[in-house]
Design a protein around this motif. Structure first.
Motif, PDB file in Angstrom:
ATOM      1  N   LEU A 141       0.907  -1.108   0.001  1.00 51.88           N
ATOM      2  CA  LEU A 141       0.063   0.039   0.171  1.00 51.88           C
ATOM      3  C   LEU A 141       1.030   1.256  -0.063  1.00 51.88           C
ATOM      4  O   LEU A 141       1.637   1.417   0.983  1.00 51.88           O
ATOM      5  CB  LEU A 141      -0.838  -0.174   1.258  1.00 51.88           C
ATOM      6  N   GLN A 142       0.857   1.947  -0.997  1.00 54.27           N
ATOM      7  CA  GLN A 142       1.666   3.100  -1.325  1.00 54.27           C
ATOM      8  C   GLN A 142       0.875   4.285  -0.960  1.00 54.27           C
ATOM      9  O   GLN A 142       0.039   4.750  -1.548  1.00 54.27           O
ATOM     10  CB  GLN A 142       2.172   3.350  -2.802  1.00 54.27           C
ATOM     11  N   LEU A 143       1.507   5.049   0.080  1.00 53.86           N
ATOM     12  CA  LEU A 143       0.874   6.276   0.658  1.00 53.86           C
ATOM     13  C   LEU A 143       1.969   7.359   0.015  1.00 53.86           C
ATOM     14  O   LEU A 143       2.713   7.858   0.481  1.00 53.86           O
ATOM     15  CB  LEU A 143       0.780   6.192   2.015  1.00 53.86           C
ATOM     16  N   GLY A 144       1.050   8.176  -0.785  1.00 53.81           N
ATOM     17  CA  GLY A 144       1.924   9.450  -1.457  1.00 53.81           C
ATOM     18  C   GLY A 144       0.991  10.616  -0.924  1.00 53.81           C
ATOM     19  O   GLY A 144       0.044  10.559  -0.248  1.00 53.81           O
ATOM     20  N   PHE A 145       1.491  11.755  -1.217  1.00 53.21           N
ATOM     21  CA  PHE A 145       0.985  12.904  -0.742  1.00 53.21           C
ATOM     22  C   PHE A 145       1.039  13.890  -2.276  1.00 53.21           C
ATOM     23  O   PHE A 145       1.696  13.890  -3.175  1.00 53.21           O
ATOM     24  CB  PHE A 145       2.020  13.797   0.111  1.00 53.21           C
ATOM     25  N   LEU A 146      -0.308  14.774  -2.376  1.00 56.32           N
ATOM     26  CA  LEU A 146      -0.467  15.350  -3.348  1.00 56.32           C
ATOM     27  C   LEU A 146       0.371  16.224  -3.809  1.00 56.32           C
ATOM     28  O   LEU A 146       1.001  17.049  -2.667  1.00 56.32           O
ATOM     29  CB  LEU A 146      -1.843  16.264  -3.215  1.00 56.32           C
ATOM     30  N   GLU A 196       5.700   1.608   5.527  1.00 60.58           N
ATOM     31  CA  GLU A 196       6.743   1.196   4.669  1.00 60.58           C
ATOM     32  C   GLU A 196       7.595   0.121   5.446  1.00 60.58           C
ATOM     33  O   GLU A 196       7.831  -0.908   4.725  1.00 60.58           O
ATOM     34  CB  GLU A 196       7.701   2.387   4.384  1.00 60.58           C
ATOM     35  N   LYS A 197       7.985   0.369   6.697  1.00 61.07           N
ATOM     36  CA  LYS A 197       9.071  -0.522   7.547  1.00 61.07           C
ATOM     37  C   LYS A 197       8.376  -1.730   7.677  1.00 61.07           C
ATOM     38  O   LYS A 197       8.893  -2.898   7.911  1.00 61.07           O
ATOM     39  CB  LYS A 197       9.407   0.212   8.611  1.00 61.07           C
ATOM     40  N   TYR A 198       6.868  -1.707   8.272  1.00 65.43           N
ATOM     41  CA  TYR A 198       6.236  -2.868   8.883  1.00 65.43           C
ATOM     42  C   TYR A 198       5.040  -3.561   8.080  1.00 65.43           C
ATOM     43  O   TYR A 198       4.959  -4.667   8.258  1.00 65.43           O
ATOM     44  CB  TYR A 198       5.732  -2.182  10.210  1.00 65.43           C
ATOM     45  N   TRP A 199       4.844  -2.995   6.753  1.00 63.47           N
ATOM     46  CA  TRP A 199       3.856  -3.695   6.187  1.00 63.47           C
ATOM     47  C   TRP A 199       4.433  -3.916   4.796  1.00 63.47           C
ATOM     48  O   TRP A 199       4.382  -5.056   4.396  1.00 63.47           O
ATOM     49  CB  TRP A 199       2.431  -2.793   6.038  1.00 63.47           C
ATOM     50  N   ASN A 200       4.819  -2.890   4.003  1.00 63.28           N
ATOM     51  CA  ASN A 200       5.323  -3.139   2.540  1.00 63.28           C
ATOM     52  C   ASN A 200       6.568  -3.869   2.621  1.00 63.28           C
ATOM     53  O   ASN A 200       6.888  -4.441   1.482  1.00 63.28           O
ATOM     54  CB  ASN A 200       5.386  -1.573   2.005  1.00 63.28           C
ATOM     55  N   ALA A 201       7.256  -3.868   3.474  1.00 63.43           N
ATOM     56  CA  ALA A 201       8.629  -4.629   3.615  1.00 63.43           C
ATOM     57  C   ALA A 201       8.338  -6.168   4.004  1.00 63.43           C
ATOM     58  O   ALA A 201       9.238  -6.949   3.956  1.00 63.43           O
ATOM     59  CB  ALA A 201       9.598  -3.929   4.587  1.00 63.43           C
ATOM     60  N   PHE A 223      -0.784   2.171  12.885  1.00 59.10           N
ATOM     61  CA  PHE A 223       0.472   2.771  12.134  1.00 59.10           C
ATOM     62  C   PHE A 223       0.355   4.176  12.789  1.00 59.10           C
ATOM     63  O   PHE A 223       1.561   4.674  12.804  1.00 59.10           O
ATOM     64  CB  PHE A 223       0.236   2.846  10.708  1.00 59.10           C
ATOM     65  N   GLN A 224      -0.473   4.766  12.954  1.00 63.58           N
ATOM     66  CA  GLN A 224      -0.485   6.190  13.507  1.00 63.58           C
ATOM     67  C   GLN A 224       0.022   6.285  14.918  1.00 63.58           C
ATOM     68  O   GLN A 224       1.063   7.002  15.238  1.00 63.58           O
ATOM     69  CB  GLN A 224      -1.904   7.030  13.659  1.00 63.58           C
ATOM     70  N   GLU A 225      -0.495   5.436  15.777  1.00 66.35           N
ATOM     71  CA  GLU A 225      -0.055   5.568  17.055  1.00 66.35           C
ATOM     72  C   GLU A 225       1.507   5.152  17.176  1.00 66.35           C
ATOM     73  O   GLU A 225       2.372   5.759  18.017  1.00 66.35           O
ATOM     74  CB  GLU A 225      -0.789   4.497  17.990  1.00 66.35           C
ATOM     75  N   PHE A 226       1.876   4.003  16.534  1.00 68.56           N
ATOM     76  CA  PHE A 226       3.331   3.628  16.404  1.00 68.56           C
ATOM     77  C   PHE A 226       4.106   4.564  15.685  1.00 68.56           C
ATOM     78  O   PHE A 226       5.316   4.965  16.331  1.00 68.56           O
ATOM     79  CB  PHE A 226       3.366   2.243  15.530  1.00 68.56           C
ATOM     80  N   GLY A 227       3.765   5.205  14.705  1.00 64.58           N
ATOM     81  CA  GLY A 227       4.404   6.411  14.153  1.00 64.58           C
ATOM     82  C   GLY A 227       4.699   7.505  15.000  1.00 64.58           C
ATOM     83  O   GLY A 227       5.836   8.032  15.011  1.00 64.58           O
TER      84      GLY A 227
END
Length: 589
Positions: free
Chosen positions: A355-360, A409-414, A436-440
């Motif tokens: 899941l790629q999360l990009g920014f506008l 990126e570190k914990y799901w996509n990898a 992901f938010q709380e851990f981030g």
């Protein structure tokens, strides 16, 4: 002109520039001195300039994108200082819009090729050798004798089959197996998404399908291992997509192919064919979801049926044949923090491999950049033009979403902790986004974004976070983390991030038991025929406080007995570790 260098700064070394190869293919017959020189944005500017200088070019052209324009400008400035007579030409999507701005900002640049460059560059080189009738070169920006910027009318679209193939250069063959090969079967996009440059070009044009197939066969037989199709919507024509899928299935020879797919228009019969016939792992689908907010999608003129998209993604996932990479864009109009949280959770629930999360980004030439003030957008003045906030999504929220991206990126996509992360999302956190938010947030508070990490650091940091928040059933989670840690190694790991439950005499006793009674584990474990000496070399064991086998099979948490986790690391590094379990004595839990 004897020496013409076509260059670009790729994002990574493994990338290759398709654009440069098209330009060379189109002009090399009349200008045999054309060379391709590729670098990366990480290469020191001095090294790039030194290499180009030694090639003694009379003309140098750079292909420009948002990821390399600022680095390219540095290189151009240095080149012009040491080679004042050098003719510098820029082209590519980044300079094809607001072209007058670029000509005024970069006095070192002599020409800009606007839009498709094959024919325009060839015409420019012809005029530079001849009458220099620059006014006749459609699609060219230059300065007249008075120094005023002139932008000629755009060039009519080239018939694609008039462009010689860019895939037959002998010098590319040695590196085909180690780099990404980019390939297009069409140009243009049928959609009008206002954040994307592809929306500007009307209509879709196709290369001849037989030529396409011949080029693909050449690349496959020459050793290509990964071919990425850059077509904006590979499956827009059902019959064409089916023909190409069938062809690639018949001729893949181990090569992997990645496509950009519009999932909600994928026909059921195509999905059925792929589910039945595609070999596992040779196709990858990249699907741009961007947002599941209907208002947002309508504002950016993005037609999307999320129910149909879901059916496609689910069917592809159930087939087990094709990895899917789904894309999201944070910061689209009328998508605030809570709306984006919903979008993220909607899409994560589909279970994509990535899941790629990009920014506008406010790309030059797009409708979004034109309408930026309407939504109160703040964005970077220079590339990559990423947004800094808008009326309903302030910078503070964007920064928090960036932390989600980092941990994702570190914990799901990898895919370093699939068992652990799935458990946490399903059983310990309100949603995937919240995990992901709380851990981030915790990661940022500890300053870990400023330092590097080894594999074991990822485990110890997650463990520290879970312990800090008082996570329930931590012993269960630790068991899943141990499994994931073992599965991340090709060989028996030399160190672990926790204290073993078993001391060395206990480990020896269990290994002796496994050697004497392997069938107690399973018939497949017994079939490995591992002696006690080899067990010490190639097996890791650890005691878990629950029945791991039942959890993996059904999701049931059974604490009625402990279980021995046994992981065999085959001597052949290409083989994956194999986990087994052995039920131990009942517990009082």
């Amino acid at each position: 002109m004897k020496n013409i260098v076509l260059s670009t700064l790729n994002a990574k070394y493994i990338h290759t520039s398709l654009a440069l190869r098209y330009l060379k293919a189109f002009s090399q017959h009349d200008f045999p001195g054309i060379q391709i020189a590729e670098y990366t944005i990480k290469d020191p500017a001095m090294n790039i300039v030194s290499d180009i200088y030694q090639r003694k070019p009379e003309v140098v052209g750079f292909s420009c994108y948002i990821w390399n324009i600022e680095e390219t400008i540095v290189v151009v400035s240095m080149l012009k200082k040491i080679m004042p007579e050098l003719v510098v030409v820029l082209g590519g999507p980044e300079v094809s819009y607001d072209t007058e701005y670029w000509m005024n900002r970069l006095p070192e640049v002599n020409f800009i090729v606007v839009g498709e460059g094959e024919e325009t560059l060839h015409h420019l080189l012809t005029e530079l050798e001849g009458d220099r009738a620059l006014y006749s070169v459609f699609g060219l920006a230059y300065r007249n004798k008075e120094g005023r910027v002139v932008i000629n009318p755009p060039r009519p679209k080239l018939a694609l089959d008039d462009i010689p193939t860019p895939h037959r250069f002998a010098e590319d063959v040695p590196s085909l197996a180690n780099r990404v090969v980019y390939f297009e079967t069409s140009r243009g996009c049928p959609f009008s998404c206002q954040f994307c440059l592809s929306s500007i070009e009307v209509g879709v044009r196709y290369f001849d399908i037989e030529r396409t197939k011949n080029d693909l066969l050449y690349l496959i037989h020459s050793g290509a291992k990964l071919i990425k199709f850059v077509d904006r919507t590979f499956n827009i024509k059902r019959d064409y997509a089916m023909d190409m899928f069938e062809f690639l299935i018949q001729n893949h020879n181990g090569c992997v192919f990645q496509f950009e797919i519009t999932a909600d228009i994928m026909r059921p019969e195509v999905l059925d064919y792929l589910a039945e016939n595609a070999p596992v792992g040779i196709f990858r689908f990249e699907i741009g979801v961007q947002s599941t907010n209907d208002l947002t999608n309508s504002l950016v003129k993005r037609r999307q049926n999320f129910a149909k998209l879901t059916r496609t993604v689910t069917k592809v996932k159930e087939s087990g044949k094709i990895d899917q990479h789904l894309d999201l864009i944070a910061g689209l109009p009328e998508e605030d923090y809570n709306s984006f949280r919903k979008t993220f959770n909607d899409v994560f629930a589909l279970g994509p491999e990535e899941l790629q999360l990009g920014f506008l980004k406010m790309l030059r030439g797009t409708g979004m950049r034109h309408d930026a003030d309407k939504y109160g957008y703040l964005y970077m003045d220079h590339a990559p033009y990423e947004i800094l906030g808008n009326k309903i999504l302030p910078f503070s929220d964007l920064v928090r979403i960036k932390r989600v991206e980092d941990v994702l990126e570190k914990y799901w996509n990898a895919h370093r902790m699939d068992h652990t992360v799935r458990y946490l999302i399903e059983r310990e956190f309100t949603s995937a986004f919240d995990f992901f938010q709380e851990f981030g947030d915790y990661w940022e508070e500890r300053g870990w974004q400023k330092i590097g990490h080894q594999l074991e650091d990822l485990f110890t940091r997650l463990h520290a976070f879970l312990k800090h928040r008082g996570t329930a059933k931590l012993d269960i989670i630790e068991g899943l983390m141990k499994l994931d840690y073992f599965l991340n190694h090709k060989y028996k790991p030399r160190k672990i991030w926790w204290d073993f439950t078993l001391d060395k005499p206990q480990q020896s006793d269990y290994l002796r038991l496994l050697a004497e009674q392997p069938e107690a584990v399973s018939s497949s474990f017994a079939a490995l025929g591992i002696g006690e000496k080899e067990l010490h070399k190639h097996v890791m064991i650890e005691k878990l406080p629950f029945r791991l086998d039942r959890y993996l099979q059904s999701g049931e948490l059974d604490r009625t007995s402990e279980q021995l986790l046994i992981v065999y690391f085959p001597p052949d590094a290409s083989a994956k570790p194999q986990p087994f379990t052995l039920a131990l004595e009942p517990t009082s839990a």
